[in-house]
Design an enzyme around this catalytic site. Structure first.
Site, short mmCIF file in Angstrom:
data_model
loop_
_atom_site.label_atom_id
_atom_site.label_comp_id
_atom_site.label_asym_id
_atom_site.label_seq_id
_atom_site.Cartn_x
_atom_site.Cartn_y
_atom_site.Cartn_z
N LYS A 296 -13.52 15.58 22.50
CA LYS A 296 -12.26 15.09 23.07
C LYS A 296 -11.11 16.05 22.89
O LYS A 296 -11.00 16.68 21.85
CB LYS A 296 -11.89 13.79 22.36
CG LYS A 296 -12.82 12.65 22.68
CD LYS A 296 -12.37 11.44 21.93
CE LYS A 296 -13.11 10.20 22.43
NZ LYS A 296 -12.69 9.02 21.69
N GLY B 105 -15.88 20.34 11.09
CA GLY B 105 -16.93 19.36 11.39
C GLY B 105 -18.16 19.88 12.10
O GLY B 105 -18.99 20.56 11.52
N ARG C 201 -21.66 22.10 -1.07
CA ARG C 201 -20.35 22.01 -1.73
C ARG C 201 -20.41 22.36 -3.21
O ARG C 201 -19.44 22.88 -3.76
CB ARG C 201 -19.77 20.60 -1.53
CG ARG C 201 -19.31 20.40 -0.11
CD ARG C 201 -18.84 19.01 0.14
NE ARG C 201 -18.21 18.93 1.45
CZ ARG C 201 -17.91 17.80 2.06
NH1 ARG C 201 -18.19 16.65 1.48
NH2 ARG C 201 -17.32 17.81 3.23
N GLY D 67 -11.28 18.25 8.17
CA GLY D 67 -9.92 17.77 8.41
C GLY D 67 -8.86 18.74 7.91
O GLY D 67 -7.85 18.99 8.56
P1 AMP Z 1 -15.72 17.08 17.89
O1 AMP Z 1 -15.94 16.22 16.69
O2 AMP Z 1 -14.54 16.71 18.71
O3 AMP Z 1 -15.79 18.56 17.58
O4 AMP Z 1 -16.93 16.77 18.86
C1 AMP Z 1 -18.24 17.12 18.55
C2 AMP Z 1 -19.15 16.32 19.42
O5 AMP Z 1 -18.90 16.63 20.76
C3 AMP Z 1 -20.61 16.60 19.20
O6 AMP Z 1 -21.20 15.48 18.62
C4 AMP Z 1 -21.15 16.87 20.57
O7 AMP Z 1 -22.35 16.18 20.85
C5 AMP Z 1 -20.06 16.34 21.47
N1 AMP Z 1 -20.05 16.97 22.79
C6 AMP Z 1 -19.99 18.27 23.08
N2 AMP Z 1 -20.08 18.46 24.41
C7 AMP Z 1 -20.20 17.24 24.99
C8 AMP Z 1 -20.36 16.78 26.33
N3 AMP Z 1 -20.38 17.64 27.34
N4 AMP Z 1 -20.45 15.47 26.54
C9 AMP Z 1 -20.43 14.60 25.49
N5 AMP Z 1 -20.28 14.98 24.21
C10 AMP Z 1 -20.18 16.28 23.96
#
Ligand code: AMP
Length: 395
Positions: free
Chosen positions: A197, A353, A35, A376
């Protein structure tokens, strides 16, 4: 859109909101200076014109004055990266700060103490913003990471600089990159959404369905789509309450002519750990006791084909649990595909992220067209929102 080019900084004091919220180790040394590096171009441009720079930032989440959150800790890193002396003042407003600014001569840099030592910063207090505004002639916002917050230093302060405010080089580049994906894109346009998610990305999906030709849905969120369509997902991560929404998204995508690509096979593991037993299996037939943790080889090949037909690529979210080496191959394969497409002339933007962490970890940061610095903030722009920090400069 006003940028540094619209001003002559000679003999002027620029008050610059930077994002120096960097990670520190237990000895208060900066462990990732990305940064600070990102703010360098703006600072150098102003110094070279004979202006001086008053830098303001937050660091961490202090409760009042707490020495451990002092920006004093990062002065050495700023000096090393910018390559010139940096003065520091132990306050960000008031007599001390004003005196330090008054003593600043052209081509000098002054770093103010942590803005969040005052709760007025996050509250967006107007009198606090006014005090900050006394510390410069021209306000420059170069902090994309906080542009989605209506804080005193990121937004409220701008009203005291009518005609004397602009975007720094970093923030301008962030805005241009997202604009290149959402509004001025060369088609076909592809968005890749992965991560854990769907609930955190619904608004993004809904907004980009109007902008893209292809949508890859990967990572943990794909299992909600698979289960909603009748597949068996074993113990894979799933948001049952979002299954209807998943079907609705597929329906909307179809109506809008967006081709949706979901993994067809997965690496399934019998434990959420690096040394779990694994098998490659059809994503619709994951047995009880097993969970999908990465995209399988057929999915990787399918995604590679899609990526390589597209001219604009947005990537947000990993395709698997990339933090564990055993489940990183799908995310790495996607990085290679995007690298190849970028070399063939596609514009690729990575942001939000965990995908940023992944591209850095696997060495793709230099290979894509642009890596966004704001998690964000980037997501909110993809949701179609106007960020208060950006709006305040445009007004
Ligand atoms: P996000 O912050 O929503 O972009 O989620 C990122 C996180 O999703 C990372 O820490 C990954 O480990 C997790 N992730 C990706 N694929 C999977 C999966 N199939 N099962 C569980 N966690 C996952």
């Amino acid at each position: 859109m006003k940028t540094l080019k619209d001003f002559n900084f000679e003999n002027k004091k620029a008050i610059i909101r930077v994002d120096f919220n960097v990670p520190l180790n237990s000895e208060f040394q900066v462990t990732d200076a990305t940064r600070i590096q990102a703010a360098k171009s703006t600072i150098i441009d102003i110094l070279e014109q004979g202006g001086s720079c008053v830098l303001m930032s937050h660091l961490g989440r202090p409760k009042g004055f707490q020495q451990e959150f002092s920006l004093q800790h990062i002065v050495k890193s700023v000096v090393d990266i910018i390559g010139c002396n940096v003065k520091f003042v132990e306050d960000c407003v008031g007599a001390k700060a004003e005196a330090a600014v008054a003593n600043l001569v052209p081509s000098e840099i002054l770093l103010l103490e942590n803005l969040r030592f005052y709760e007025e910063e996050e509250k967006g207090a107007i009198d606090f913003a006014e005090k900050l505004s006394k510390l410069g002639d021209i306000y420059v916002n170069d902090a994309f990471g906080t542009a989605h917050r209506a804080h005193a230093s990121t937004t409220i302060i701008a009203q005291f600089f009518e005609g004397n405010k602009c975007f720094g080089n970093l923030l301008a580049r962030e805005i241009e990159s997202i604009d290149k994906v959402l509004n001025n894109s060369e088609r076909p346009v592809l968005a890749i959404l992965g991560g854990a998610k769907i609930s955190s990305k619904i608004t993004v999906i809904e907004n980009i369905l109007d902008k893209v030709d292809h949508l890859i849905i990967g990572g943990g969120m794909s299992f909600t789509f698979i289960k909603a369509q009748g597949g068996t997902i074993g113990n894979s991560i799933c948001e049952d309450d979002k299954m209807e929404l998943a079907l609705e998204i597929l329906k909307q995508a179809k109506a809008k002519g967006v081709e949706v690509h979901i993994p067809v096979d997965v690496v399934a593991a019998d434990d959420f750990s690096n040394d779990a037993n694994t098998q490659i299996i059809d994503i619709n037939q994951i047995p009880e006791g097993w969970e999908g943790v990465d995209a399988g080889p057929k999915s990787r090949a399918n995604f590679d084909a899609v990526v390589n037909t597209c001219k604009t690529i947005l990537w947000n979210g990993p395709l698997g649990v990339f933090e564990m080496e055993a489940f990183a191959a799908g995310t790495i394969a996607l990085g290679h595909s995007i690298d190849k497409a970028t070399k063939n002339g596609a514009f690729s933007l990575v942001g939000g992220g965990d995908s940023v962490a992944a591209v850095k970890q696997f060495g793709f940061a230099e290979k894509v067209s642009y890596v966004s610095t704001g998690g964000g903030a980037m997501l909110e722009m993809l949701e179609g929102k106007t960020l208060p920090g950006i709006d305040a400069i445009l007004k």
